[in-house]
Design an enzyme around this catalytic site. Structure first.
Site, PDB file in Angstrom:
ATOM      1  N   LYS A  54      44.729  39.163  40.884  1.00 27.26           N
ATOM      2  CA  LYS A  54      43.951  39.333  39.649  1.00 27.26           C
ATOM      3  C   LYS A  54      43.775  40.817  39.352  1.00 27.26           C
ATOM      4  O   LYS A  54      43.933  41.263  38.214  1.00 27.26           O
ATOM      5  CB  LYS A  54      42.586  38.635  39.789  1.00 27.26           C
ATOM      6  N   GLN A  98      34.802  35.086  43.386  1.00 28.95           N
ATOM      7  CA  GLN A  98      35.864  34.212  43.900  1.00 28.95           C
ATOM      8  C   GLN A  98      35.256  33.053  44.694  1.00 28.95           C
ATOM      9  O   GLN A  98      34.403  33.259  45.560  1.00 28.95           O
ATOM     10  CB  GLN A  98      36.844  35.024  44.761  1.00 28.95           C
ATOM     11  N   ASP A 121      34.952  33.291  34.079  1.00 28.57           N
ATOM     12  CA  ASP A 121      35.456  32.088  34.736  1.00 28.57           C
ATOM     13  C   ASP A 121      34.998  30.823  33.998  1.00 28.57           C
ATOM     14  O   ASP A 121      35.536  29.740  34.232  1.00 28.57           O
ATOM     15  CB  ASP A 121      34.912  32.011  36.174  1.00 28.57           C
TER      16      ASP A 121
HETATM   17  N1  GUN Z   1      38.957  29.634  43.345  1.00 24.94           N
HETATM   18  C1  GUN Z   1      39.995  28.851  42.981  1.00 24.94           C
HETATM   19  N2  GUN Z   1      40.217  28.941  41.655  1.00 24.94           N
HETATM   20  C2  GUN Z   1      39.306  29.806  41.176  1.00 24.94           C
HETATM   21  C3  GUN Z   1      39.042  30.316  39.873  1.00 24.94           C
HETATM   22  O1  GUN Z   1      39.676  29.971  38.865  1.00 24.94           O
HETATM   23  N3  GUN Z   1      38.018  31.206  39.793  1.00 24.94           N
HETATM   24  C4  GUN Z   1      37.283  31.573  40.870  1.00 24.94           C
HETATM   25  N4  GUN Z   1      36.300  32.434  40.688  1.00 24.94           N
HETATM   26  N5  GUN Z   1      37.502  31.114  42.087  1.00 24.94           N
HETATM   27  C5  GUN Z   1      38.515  30.236  42.230  1.00 24.94           C
END
Ligand code: GUN
Length: 296
Positions: A54, A98, A121
């Site tokens: 990311k 995350q 998110d």
């Molecule tokens: N863990 C797995 N997929 C995601 C996501 O799309 N966002 C976040 N913050 N954590 C994740």
């Protein structure tokens, strides 16, 4: 019949190119650069890889990336304290915590503490609530389901009136996916580990979204001919011939499904690249919201 293979990598690249152009225009016109803060708690290697990816994508698109890494034993107060600092920081437009968080932390409380305007998110309960309700719109839509919607558009799949079956009911994918498809006027069924006859549901489905996390569980013979199949699964299976000793497969058995489906996403190269692309798009939107606020 062999299915149209939906090229998630190409669609993601298109989305990222659009974001990059818009970020550059924002810098030129307003001298403003979007910023995304990532919060990683602990040392889960998969989470660390996702966060790095990311951050790298941010940098490639001209978005400022601010990485925070807290130890695995960080307290609830520390994590929420960091989120509050980021809420107050005007150079941060988006905050990504995350998931999953270490077990001792209260995930709901952490997500609740993220400012609505920075919830890139789309996991804040208010954004999820708005996604669920008729006539309301969230500020941000969760990235993986939003990416799946783009892939359905790429396949030319009609959603309104379609029978859509989602396999999996996670907060990150299954649940928001169901709400999005319902908003787009599909008739939605959510299947899960307690569903009695999965095949009976799948056989009726014009759209299948597989998000269960079980390698190749859905086979071609379970599908309705011509269905559009979106495979969110990323599972490691042993493969001695592969360099790392494993390879990645989806929740759908691609080889049998491709002969029955009308359109299908591959793994890798389907949904995976879309999640980050949609995060970049959400971060750009967060920056646009912040700019508008600044100007009014
Ligand atoms: N863990 C797995 N997929 C995601 C996501 O799309 N966002 C976040 N913050 N954590 C994740």
């Amino acid at each position: 019949m062999t299915a149209f293979i939906i090229d998630g990598k190409a669609v993601a690249q298109r989305v990222k190119d659009e974001v990059k152009t818009a970020v550059s225009a924002m810098k030129d016109q307003f001298d403003y650069v979007p910023g995304l803060a990532t919060v990683l708690v602990g040392d889960d290697p998969a989470s660390a890889t996702y966060v790095r990816s990311k951050q790298r994508t941010c940098e490639a698109l001209g978005i400022r990336s601010i990485g925070h890494h807290l130890p695995a034993d960080a307290s609830q107060a520390e994590v929420e304290g960091l989120v509050r600092e980021l809420n107050a920081d005007p150079s941060v437009n988006g905050i990504l915590v995350q998931l999953p968080l270490p077990k001792h932390l209260d995930e709901e409380a952490v997500l609740n503490s993220i400012s609505l305007e920075k919830d890139v998110d789309g996991f804040h309960p208010v954004n999820i609530g708005r996604l669920a309700m008729k006539g309301r719109e969230p500020l941000f839509i969760p990235c993986t389901p939003a990416g799946c919607m783009e892939l359905l558009a790429e396949a030319g799949t009609t959603i309104s009136g379609a029978e859509a079956v989602i396999v999996g009911r996670s907060n990150i994918v299954g649940l928001p996916m169901a709400m999005l498809l319902q908003k787009a006027n599909a008739t939605v069924t959510i299947c899960h580990s307690r569903t009695r006859d999965l095949t009976a549901h799948l056989k009726r489905a014009d759209i299948v979204v597989a998000a269960i996390g079980r390698a190749r569980m859905i086979t071609g013979e379970m599908l309705k001919p011509g269905a559009t199949v979106i495979d969110v699964g990323i599972n490691r299976v042993e493969d001695p011939s592969a360099k790392r000793g494993y390879r990645l497969v989806g929740d759908v058995d691609f080889d049998s499904a491709v002969a029955v489906a009308g359109a299908i996403t591959p793994v890798p190269g389907g949904v995976g690249p879309m999640t980050i692309a949609m995060l970049m798009k959400n971060t750009l939107r967060a920056a646009e919201i912040a700019l508008q606020k600044r100007q009014s």
